[in-house]
Design a protein around this motif. Structure first.
Motif: not given
Length: 367
Positions: A19-26, A137-142, A148-157, A232-237
């Motif tokens: 339930a807690i998604f933690e970054a490991t390696e890219g 689906l409850d994926m890490p970017h949901h 808190w996560c240093r990456y987030r999905e967003g929409v320009t307003i 980038t979230p996948r490749e870097e973290d």
């Protein structure tokens, strides 16, 4: 009185580490799945069509699939016997009967999108009528607003013009005017995020926030971030950051129109006429049977298998390809000795991704 044993005092651990998604390696490698949209024809009602798409989406999320390709196998003809008011195109009506390829992509894209973004990106549509009843689906970017996560999905307003200040009047400071346009992005936090690039409104973007930011910072004034590629979230973290959805006009287009640099370097086709999937994990005198890979592609057939997709593919016919196994590095049977005459595609996706999971983890190149 008898003393309680230590075992009786220890409560069982019911927490869910996942339930807690933690970054490991890219993670450099990707996993792609391809299947025909004609599988939607197998479901007879709008509710069942939506449920079928939801089952596939759940499998993609559970097994961290990065790309889903929906291809036309020549079987996606308008269903006979469907009610006339369902026979409409994607511009305004339900497409599950008239265009199953589009319908499947529509549902898969909707479910992959974080819930708070859906009202911005998906107008009301008959295709989505029953999507709200599907499991999350409850994926890490949901992410929720308190997570808190240093990456987030967003929409320009909106776009911020030169010199426009985001800060509230009481908190404004004398600052030099911005040298160029910027954009304001809603990422589900209390404050909107400013990015130093002009992007049209209602555009989905992936935002990277400063390393020292947190939820408290987002509640106290404006925040700035940078727009990065969805990979980038996948490749870097090493975060699993959802799946992309791509359409292919034919089976051959699945491979030739690959969006990854260098294409797919490991391709696997599935059929009950293939070799047992377990054989892929067995060592041979020359070493491991499956080499390391950057981009894996697993292709599933529809009701009539991949054979009909080959027959309907004009490019493959010109090349003289008659059998689908000629297209892949490996041709595997996902369930040798099956008890049912047929394995439905949505079932095969679960079987295949589970059977290949160890190979994905062991052979995928991390960097």
């Amino acid at each position: 009185m008898k003393r309680k044993s230590v075992a009786q005092d220890v409560k069982p651990d019911t927490s869910k580490p996942t339930a807690i998604f933690e970054a490991t390696e890219g993670r450099a490698y990707t996993v792609s799945v391809a299947l025909p949209g004609s599988i939607i024809i197998n479901a007879l009602t709008p509710e069942l069509k939506t449920l079928l798409a939801g089952r596939i989406a759940r499998a993609l999320a559970v097994f961290c699939v990065d790309e889903i390709v929906v291809f036309d196998d020549g079987q996606s003809k308008q269903q006979k016997g469907a009610k006339d008011h369902y026979h409409r195109n994607a511009d305004g009506g339900f497409t599950g009967f008239s265009d199953p390829n589009y319908f499947l992509m529509h549902i898969l894209s909707y479910l992959e999108t974080p819930p708070f973004l859906r009202p911005f990106l998906f107008p009301l549509h008959p295709d989505l009528r029953f999507a709200g009843s599907l499991p999350s689906l409850d994926m890490p970017h949901h992410l929720k607003s308190h997570e808190w996560c240093r990456y987030r999905e967003g929409v320009t307003i909106k776009k911020l013009m030169e010199g426009e200040n985001l800060k509230k009047p009481k908190k404004r400071k004398r600052e030099e005017a911005q040298s160029k346009e910027a954009s304001l992005v809603d990422v589900g936090l209390p404050q909107k995020i400013s990015v130093p690039v002009a992007i049209p409104p209602d555009t989905r973007v992936t935002i990277k926030l400063p390393q020292d930011s947190n939820i408290s910072a987002s509640e106290n004034g404006s925040m700035t971030g940078s727009v990065v590629a969805p990979s980038t979230p996948r490749e870097e973290d090493g975060y699993y950051w959802g799946y992309g959805v791509r359409a292919a006009a034919s089976l051959s287009a699945v491979i030739t129109e690959c969006t990854y640099s260098g294409g797919y370097d490991l391709t696997i086709g599935t059929s009950e006429r293939g070799s047992p999937v377990a054989d892929l994990g067995r060592r041979t005198p020359d070493g491991d049977r499956v080499p390391q890979f950057n981009h894996m592609l697993v292709v599933f057939g529809g009701v009539a298998g991949l054979e009909v997709a080959v027959e309907a593919d004009g490019e493959l016919q010109k090349m003289g390809v008659k059998k689908p196994n000629e297209l892949f590095d490996y041709w595997v049977n996902l369930c040798p000795g099956q008890g049912s005459r047929t394995i439905r595609t949505e079932e095969a996706v679960w079987l295949g991704l589970m059977g290949l999971r160890e190979i994905v983890v062991d052979k995928g190149r991390k960097r």
